[in-house]
Design an enzyme around this catalytic site. Structure first.
Site: not given
Ligand code: PCA
Length: 205
Positions: A80, A143
């Protein structure tokens, strides 16, 4: 020896398995020469997950934090790029919390970038034949929240920790026989992927 805190999540959304937990547990069984690996499985609970994580960070003082989560439907291993300051849970967490459009920290910045070498990670994973790509959104569920809060603490306390988040697809066994027409990777591939990620992060530190 360097210390690496590896986190993953319990199953959520009524499922019985979480690919991130499976991979983290498989990695915990392996011996790593240049790193002390601590594995922590977090509950899918809006407040508890972050509390447990921050306690573990303070106790362990890791050099590297690698946070894993499952993103069902993705085809690739996805480091990410950024955590953003929004909680907008598409489904309730395992304790029934479902915030809609709330800031994680009303005083905080819009986002925090990953501290991991995300371009190198993707390059090394692809070189090993593993599908990988940078993701520009970690979602707005737990998350992303965990990722945001960890990066916030590192920034506020100016901690010398390299940290970031990686989402993984489903494992084959989560898909086969469950009537799911979605992509998956093998356990062996995901374990190999995380071994590569750990090597790259340590070399970079
Ligand atoms: N994935 C969810 C939370 C737990 C997990 O493994 C997410 O992407 O937010």
């Amino acid at each position: 020896m360097k210390k690496l805190l590896l986190t993953a999540f319990e199953p959520f959304g009524g499922k019985v398995m979480n690919a991130s937990q499976e991979v983290a547990n498989s990695l915990a069984d392996l011996a790593f020469a240049q790193v002390q690996l601590e594995v922590l499985i977090l509950p899918v609970s809006r407040f508890e997950a972050v509390d447990i994580m921050l306690q573990a960070m303070a106790a362990l003082k890791p050099d590297v934090i690698l946070m894993l989560g499952e993103s069902g439907g993705r085809f690739q291993v996805t480091p990410e790029r950024v955590a953003i300051n929004v909680d907008d849970f598409i489904i309730p967490d395992n304790t029934g919390h479902q915030p809609q459009g709330e800031p994680i920290n009303p005083q905080g910045p819009v986002g925090y970038f990953s501290g991991l070498p995300i371009y190198r990670l993707v390059q090394q994973l692809r070189q090993a034949g593993i599908p990988a790509a940078i993701s520009d959104t970690a979602g707005l569920y737990l998350c992303n929240r965990l990722f945001y809060r960890v990066m916030e603490v590192i920034a506020h306390q100016q901690l010398p920790i390299k940290a970031g988040f990686i989402h993984v697809p489903y494992l084959h066994e989560q898909v086969i026989g469950h009537g799911l027409n979605v992509p998956s990777l093998s356990r062996a591939t995901l374990v190999q992927a995380m071994q590569i990620v750990i090597e790259v992060c340590l070399a970079d530190h």
